[in-house]
Design an enzyme around this catalytic site. Structure first.
Site, PDB file in Angstrom:
ATOM      1  N   CYS A 119       0.796  -1.223   0.000  1.00 37.76           N
ATOM      2  CA  CYS A 119       0.000   0.000   0.000  1.00 37.76           C
ATOM      3  C   CYS A 119       0.829   1.273   0.000  1.00 37.76           C
ATOM      4  CB  CYS A 119      -0.952  -0.013   1.193  1.00 37.76           C
ATOM      5  SG  CYS A 119      -2.033  -1.458   1.218  1.00 37.76           S
ATOM      6  N   VAL A 120       2.115   1.151   0.332  1.00 35.75           N
ATOM      7  CA  VAL A 120       3.017   2.298   0.233  1.00 35.75           C
ATOM      8  C   VAL A 120       3.812   2.244  -1.065  1.00 35.75           C
ATOM      9  CG1 VAL A 120       4.987   3.495   1.280  1.00 35.75           C
ATOM     10  CG2 VAL A 120       3.177   2.551   2.735  1.00 35.75           C
TER      11      VAL A 120
END
Length: 213
Positions: A119-120
């Site tokens: 997600c990063v």
């Protein structure tokens, strides 16, 4: 490789925008690169630092009905602010988030989230390819394993991302302790979230106010 150096490369609050991604219960349950208490503490400190410096902050979750709402320690920093809930795993593919970032007019994009490797990494790498100046706050992020977190960091560095921790970012935003309009508020964040540094500050104040016998 383009090296990041020189005064102009340092982060400035007036040019920064922060995106906090998926700091949710489901992600926390499989966080293995950091102690969960530390991850929540650091993400909260990052949010509070952004508020001290007036840095626009976008909060986003993924399918909150299943994964849970963003930690209240973070949402309490921005009372009444809407959280952008997504179905996209890659935040940067959600036009609502991207439009919110673009609306700030800032180009120094700062990202932290759970998990680092998914997600990063995905939004950081995509945004870098689109010309954004991307910084990832590693200690307000975390992965499903120490290896996953570290490999994601290496991958993002190779793509051109800048890596920092939340206190380093706050210090870079402050830059000069003579900036009294933010210095006191930043010290308060450090007292609450920086453990040893905060206690050392209190001790310093004690010594300065103790008469020499």
């Amino acid at each position: 490789m383009t090296y990041r150096n020189g005064l102009a490369s340092l982060l400035r609050p007036e040019d920064s925008v922060l995106v906090l991604i998926d700091h949710q219960p489901y992600q926390l349950t499989n966080l293995n690169s950091h102690d969960p208490h530390t991850a929540v503490n650091n993400a909260t400190a990052l949010a509070k630092s952004a508020k001290v410096f007036g840095v626009p902050t976008i909060l986003t979750s993924v399918i909150a009905d299943r994964g849970g709402r963003i930690f209240p320690q973070i949402t309490d920093v921005f009372p009444g602010q809407d959280v952008i809930d997504r179905t996209f795993i890659n935040t940067w593919e959600d036009p609502k988030v991207v439009d919110a970032v673009k609306a700030t007019g800032r180009k120094q994009l700062i990202i932290a989230g759970l998990w680092t490797e998914i997600c990063v990494a995905m939004p950081a790498i995509q945004a870098l390819g689109e010309g954004w100046d991307v910084t990832v706050i590693t200690d307000a992020s975390g992965g499903t394993s120490a290896e996953a977190h570290e490999v994601a960091i290496q991958r993002m560095i190779a793509a051109g991302a800048n890596m920092m921790t939340w206190m380093a970012l706050a210090a870079e935003w402050q830059r000069d302790w003579a900036r009294s309009e933010t210095a006191a508020a930043l010290n308060e964040v450090m007292l609450q979230h920086a453990a040893g540094s905060g206690i050392a500050y209190l001790w310093e104040q004690q010594l300065l106010n103790t008469p020499v016998g």
